[in-house]
Design an enzyme around this catalytic site. Sequence first.
Site, PDB file in Angstrom:
ATOM      1  N   HIS A   1     -14.424   1.111-105.185  1.00 19.08           N
ATOM      2  CA  HIS A   1     -14.721   1.517-106.593  1.00 19.08           C
ATOM      3  C   HIS A   1     -13.839   1.030-107.375  1.00 19.08           C
ATOM      4  CE1 HIS A   1     -16.869   4.361-109.475  1.00 19.08           C
ATOM      5  NE2 HIS A   1     -15.576   4.215-109.892  1.00 19.08           N
ATOM      6  N   GLU A   2     -12.665   1.415-107.163  1.00 21.95           N
ATOM      7  CA  GLU A   2     -11.686   1.359-108.024  1.00 21.95           C
ATOM      8  C   GLU A   2     -11.230  -0.354-108.268  1.00 21.95           C
ATOM      9  OE1 GLU A   2     -10.478   3.433-110.044  1.00 21.95           O
ATOM     10  OE2 GLU A   2     -11.282   5.107-109.007  1.00 21.95           O
TER      11      GLU A   2
ATOM     12  N   HIS B   1     -13.418  -1.786-111.061  1.00 21.54           N
ATOM     13  CA  HIS B   1     -12.781  -1.722-112.197  1.00 21.54           C
ATOM     14  C   HIS B   1     -11.678  -2.859-112.558  1.00 21.54           C
ATOM     15  CE1 HIS B   1     -14.698   1.902-113.471  1.00 21.54           C
ATOM     16  NE2 HIS B   1     -14.009   2.793-112.609  1.00 21.54           N
TER      17      HIS B   1
ATOM     18  N   HIS C   1     -13.117  -6.077-112.982  1.00 20.19           N
ATOM     19  CA  HIS C   1     -14.067  -6.444-114.527  1.00 20.19           C
ATOM     20  C   HIS C   1     -12.542  -6.443-115.352  1.00 20.19           C
ATOM     21  CE1 HIS C   1     -16.650  -3.972-117.404  1.00 20.19           C
ATOM     22  NE2 HIS C   1     -16.554  -5.324-117.522  1.00 20.19           N
TER      23      HIS C   1
END
Length: 714
Positions: free
Chosen positions: A504-505, A508, A511
């Site tokens: 999940h991290e 980020h 991105h």
Amino acid sequence: MRRVNSLVSCRGNPLVSCRGNPLVSCHGSGLLFSSYSTSSSGEVKSSFNQLVKTRRFDSVWPRTKVGLFQVPQLTTPDGFRATRDHAIEEGWRLLDAAASVEPGEETIMLFDELSDVLCRVADLSDFIKSSHPDEEYAEAAAETHLSIGTMVEELNTNTKLFTALQRVTDDPTVRNKLDDETRTVADLFMADFEISGIHLEATRRQKAVELHERLLQLLGEFMQTAHQPVQLPNNYVPESMLHCFPRVDDDHVLMRGLHYDNPNEDVREFAYKVYYHNNQQIEDLLSKLLSTRYEVAQLLGYSSYSERALSSLTIDNPSTVLDFLLTLSKKLKPHADSECDVLRKLKASDFDARRSRSDILQPWDVPLYTARQRAEISSVDHSQLSQYFSLGDCMEGLNNLFQSLYGVRFSPTKTERGEVWSDDVIKLSVMQSSNNAVMGYIYCDFFQRSGKPQQDCHFTIRGGRRLRDGSYQLPVVVLMLNLNRPSTYKPTLLSPITMGNLFHEMGHAMHSMLARTRYQHVTGTRCATDFAEVPSILMEYFVNDSRVLRSFARHHQTGQPISDEMLQEMRQSNPVGSAFETQTQVYYSIMDQVFHGKFDGSVSTNQILKQIEKEHACVHAVDHGSWHHRFAHFAAYGAKYHAYLVSRAIASRIWTSCFQQNPFDSEMGAKYRREMLQHGGGKHPIKMYESMLGEEFDVNNLVDTLVNDLHVSK
């Protein structure tokens, strides 16, 4: 990721979320990043699994200190003062330049450079103040962060700066000459100004300033009370339970939270009722907070605080958001009720076996029985599962996945002395595989240490942007986890949940790495709140895909691949309680929207919530309880709590349409990078969605996607 309330709000720090900020260029203020990097097969794995070996010569060959994140001034705590002073001086110079230049594209470039100057110091100091183990560094960073924040507040009410921007956004001739991204950034800066009330006439502007100051005070008080423990005299606590709670002194115990995992039903009930007991002082405080937000919104020309808060989101209309939530609740609640019925049967069986004094499922029972149901469905031992998920293997798996999808790879990079705040931080260069060009840097702060914040999150340290000479200011981020350090003989092993957090991290982080926006104000995670979680949630679909797991899951000792049976067990346990959990988020989101509608304080929050609970909650709260008094998300996510649901729906549609058939599809990965990731917040989310998926953005499709997602997972 999340924006705060201002022009210079350094959008997007940290993602908890991931968090956010707009204004701030640091020409000449550091961040050199000239360190040596290499990459070879298996090097990513060994860098994370053999941490002790990679650091073995650091103390033998002392090197010149380069400063935190290679900012030359930050070799000592005093360097924060010099960095701050330079940023403030440069900021005022850029303000004068922006105010005097001919209106047009140059105005917006100067605004973004001003934003970059301040954000690079504010974001770095925000991270260091909470994460550096040395108190002197932490305190110096906190002072710097406060000083930059003070300047930000001045800039947000600076009429000269506002007028300079207004000459661009309000003149059709000038505005029409701007490209789409520049126009978007100009509008975002203007929206930040208007939120502060700078466009109002003098009396109303002063009123806006006073209301904002009052809001800050109310928010601080509410956050403090939301987390405040309850102190009870011993004689208020049943004698049989006294040992369950820490003592303050000989006569009092302290209740810091709920005791959901306690097998004793009486203890769970007592803790729940005490911790969530209705407190009139907190009710008055929450009512003042909500009514003040409503008053601010009205003063600024909005019909509600929700309308103001949603103005820059993907779904920017309160009625559309509420329709989305109500429709979702209508379709989802029957599935959630079915899951609750299973829990009720478990509770009833305990009652029949005289292990419980009641057969009624209560809110303090849900976590315990959900865990029991998950254990009954899946026989897999999570401690055995973790043997197949060493941190190094997981990072190598991510590396291979990103090479397949985006054509980029991780290259472990040697850090210089003084560059990192802890000697176990690992620096990765993200490199374009085709030409070895560096795309950005990820500092992996993965291991536990004393005083480290207990959270998994993504921090933007420096946003990417196109420089005037045509080169690109490379993004720099920190990923923070809290894992056990590897030893000489055993690597760090991840549970499925921890592995999910890592993926999940890393969503980020990528991105941030792959965005190639012209302006740092909209780079990477600095985008709409209900879109910022899309890349990170999408990575959760990858980590739950058996084909992806098979590509890297190996027993850390034998090298044996994970078996299909173990993968099936994992898959079966994942969806337990998912409909109920999602419905609970819908329930909270509806509450958030209603509370941030036309709330004037004439009706208590308890009265409003009672009706919402009746229609949308699966398990009702007890009388005389006010759990929402401790719902701290009101502070940071006022009228935006639903954003995660929107992001999840969008991520699910991307997964289903683009990657479910082949999670390693390089053509689809290139399209996702081109149509979505590279734009950050510089392109409207709906336009990105429609370009990526080739379909019209429809809220009803999002609802169906979330509901269908639960069926597919089961």
